[in-house]
Design an enzyme around this catalytic site. Structure first.
Site, PDB file in Angstrom:
ATOM      1  N   GLU A 175      -8.463  12.124  -6.308  1.00 35.57           N
ATOM      2  CA  GLU A 175      -9.021  12.207  -7.660  1.00 35.57           C
ATOM      3  C   GLU A 175      -7.916  11.988  -8.707  1.00 35.57           C
ATOM      4  OE1 GLU A 175     -11.288  15.760  -8.305  1.00 35.57           O
ATOM      5  OE2 GLU A 175     -11.504  15.291 -10.426  1.00 35.57           O
ATOM      6  N   ALA A 176      -6.762  12.562  -8.449  1.00 37.35           N
ATOM      7  CA  ALA A 176      -5.626  12.351  -9.369  1.00 37.35           C
ATOM      8  C   ALA A 176      -5.185  10.877  -9.339  1.00 37.35           C
ATOM      9  CB  ALA A 176      -4.470  13.261  -8.989  1.00 37.35           C
ATOM     10  N   GLU A 177      -5.217  10.275  -8.157  1.00 30.80           N
ATOM     11  CA  GLU A 177      -4.844   8.850  -8.042  1.00 30.80           C
ATOM     12  C   GLU A 177      -5.706   7.986  -8.955  1.00 30.80           C
ATOM     13  OE1 GLU A 177      -4.342   7.153  -4.094  1.00 30.80           O
ATOM     14  OE2 GLU A 177      -4.160   9.153  -3.242  1.00 30.80           O
ATOM     15  N   ARG A 231      -0.335  -3.136   4.880  1.00 30.40           N
ATOM     16  CA  ARG A 231       0.566  -4.113   5.529  1.00 30.40           C
ATOM     17  C   ARG A 231       1.892  -4.094   4.801  1.00 30.40           C
ATOM     18  NH1 ARG A 231       0.141  -6.610   9.998  1.00 30.40           N
ATOM     19  NH2 ARG A 231       1.321  -8.447   9.400  1.00 30.40           N
ATOM     20  N   ASP A 243       7.389   2.472   0.478  1.00 30.66           N
ATOM     21  CA  ASP A 243       7.250   3.613  -0.428  1.00 30.66           C
ATOM     22  C   ASP A 243       8.542   3.953  -1.176  1.00 30.66           C
ATOM     23  OD1 ASP A 243       4.587   3.804   0.393  1.00 30.66           O
ATOM     24  OD2 ASP A 243       5.098   5.152   2.046  1.00 30.66           O
ATOM     25  N   ASN A 271       2.538  -0.157  -6.388  1.00 28.48           N
ATOM     26  CA  ASN A 271       1.858   0.468  -5.256  1.00 28.48           C
ATOM     27  C   ASN A 271       1.540   1.910  -5.642  1.00 28.48           C
ATOM     28  OD1 ASN A 271       0.965   0.850  -2.503  1.00 28.48           O
ATOM     29  ND2 ASN A 271       2.846   2.018  -2.144  1.00 28.48           N
ATOM     30  N   HIS A 327       0.999   5.745  -3.911  1.00 27.37           N
ATOM     31  CA  HIS A 327       1.245   6.513  -2.683  1.00 27.37           C
ATOM     32  C   HIS A 327       0.799   7.960  -2.918  1.00 27.37           C
ATOM     33  CE1 HIS A 327       3.040   7.566   1.122  1.00 27.37           C
ATOM     34  NE2 HIS A 327       3.608   8.594   0.531  1.00 27.37           N
ATOM     35  N   ASN A 341      -9.400   3.325  -5.198  1.00 28.90           N
ATOM     36  CA  ASN A 341      -8.471   3.059  -6.314  1.00 28.90           C
ATOM     37  C   ASN A 341      -8.816   1.737  -6.994  1.00 28.90           C
ATOM     38  OD1 ASN A 341      -6.224   5.113  -6.725  1.00 28.90           O
ATOM     39  ND2 ASN A 341      -6.301   4.945  -4.485  1.00 28.90           N
ATOM     40  N   GLY A 397     -11.091   1.242  -0.862  1.00 31.27           N
ATOM     41  CA  GLY A 397     -10.993   0.635  -2.191  1.00 31.27           C
ATOM     42  C   GLY A 397     -11.411   1.540  -3.334  1.00 31.27           C
TER      43      GLY A 397
HETATM   44  C1  GRF Z   1      -4.804   6.099  -1.228  1.00 34.13           C
HETATM   45  O1  GRF Z   1      -4.616   7.440  -0.892  1.00 34.13           O
HETATM   46  C2  GRF Z   1      -3.502   5.465  -1.608  1.00 34.13           C
HETATM   47  O2  GRF Z   1      -2.613   6.327  -2.244  1.00 34.13           O
HETATM   48  C3  GRF Z   1      -2.931   5.053  -0.281  1.00 34.13           C
HETATM   49  O3  GRF Z   1      -4.045   4.622   0.463  1.00 34.13           O
HETATM   50  C4  GRF Z   1      -5.214   5.270  -0.019  1.00 34.13           C
HETATM   51  C5  GRF Z   1      -6.188   4.184  -0.383  1.00 34.13           C
HETATM   52  O4  GRF Z   1      -7.449   4.690  -0.737  1.00 34.13           O
HETATM   53  N1  GRF Z   1      -1.911   4.052  -0.434  1.00 34.13           N
HETATM   54  P1  GRF Z   1      -8.535   3.725  -1.372  1.00 34.13           P
HETATM   55  O5  GRF Z   1      -8.698   2.546  -0.414  1.00 34.13           O
HETATM   56  O6  GRF Z   1      -8.036   3.277  -2.708  1.00 34.13           O
HETATM   57  O7  GRF Z   1      -9.776   4.545  -1.461  1.00 34.13           O
END
Ligand code: GRF
Length: 220
Positions: free
Chosen positions: A173-175, A92, A146, A108, A110, A15, A13
């Site tokens: 980190e970029a996410e 899922r 995706d 989403n 990715h 993100n 979690g």
């Molecule tokens: C992330 O790399 C996201 O892109 C992928 O699953 C990972 C989830 O990481 N779909 P987190 O649970 O948000 O730390």
């Protein structure tokens, strides 16, 4: 009016954590009203709890079919008044009916520059392929994994000596910058889906800071 957002998680979690932090700003156009995990032990649930955001476990193992799980999930999201749904490490696949119901209201993230490297175990495959730039993508969800209209992408370099872990950490980190940026674009109505592309009434703004390693340490 801030858009009411639901976040779906299955694990760490981080993100979700980035979205929680961003949503604290009063001028941010979205607010998280519900977090749902399909895994009872998901660490992300603690982040929701700490931020006093309602969180639910809907364990997929309790359901005989994907459709039954999705029906209960859909019900919970509707009850909480969710308008926009964000998958953040939700592991899922959704049923076609669920995807259709949330079409163009469902994002989403990715960890690659889609359409390259769809699916699981992205970073080892990126390293195997020898590409020099990877990154992350926020896209609207479609039935096929995706795929879907791309809202925003961030580029991240693959550096000499990278392991799946070091590369994954740089992409992550970029996410954490990209997802809040993309959600803002969607929640504020700055962008919309037309056909299978995302278009904006204003050009998509500058990309967030993409990565932190000082490049001059790695490149002459
Ligand atoms: C992330 O790399 C996201 O892109 C992928 O699953 C990972 C989830 O990481 N779909 P987190 O649970 O948000 O730390």
């Amino acid at each position: 009016m801030r858009k009411h957002v639901g976040v779906l998680i299955s694990g760490r979690g981080s993100n979700l954590g980035a979205l929680i932090e961003t949503c604290k700003a009063h001028d941010y156009p979205a607010k998280i009203v519900l977090v749902v995990s399909n895994v009872p032990s998901a660490q992300g649930l603690l982040r929701a709890e700490a931020a006093l955001i309602p969180a639910l476990v809907i364990n997929h193992k309790d359901f005989a079919s994907r459709e039954e799980f999705d029906a209960v999930l859909d019900n919970a999201l509707n009850e909480a008044g969710v308008e926009l749904l964000c998958n953040a490490g939700f592991m899922r696949l959704h049923s076609e009916g669920f995807v259709a119901h949330w079409r163009d209201r469902h994002l989403n993230i990715h960890p690659s520059l889609l359409p390259a490297f769809r699916g699981l175990h992205t970073h080892p495959r990126v390293l195997d392929a020898g590409v020099m730039i990877t990154g992350c993508t926020v896209h609207f969800v479609r039935a096929e994994m995706d795929t879907g209209p791309i809202v925003a992408q961030a580029a991240v370099p693959v550096l000499p000596g990278d392991t799946p872990e070091s590369l994954g950490a740089r992409v992550l980190e970029a996410e954490h910058h990209l997802y809040p940026h993309a959600l803002k674009l969607v929640a504020s109505g700055e962008v919309r889906v037309e056909g299978e592309h995302v278009v904006g009434t204003t050009p998509i703004g500058p990309q967030p800071p993409l990565f932190s390693p000082p490049l001059d340490e790695h490149f002459d």
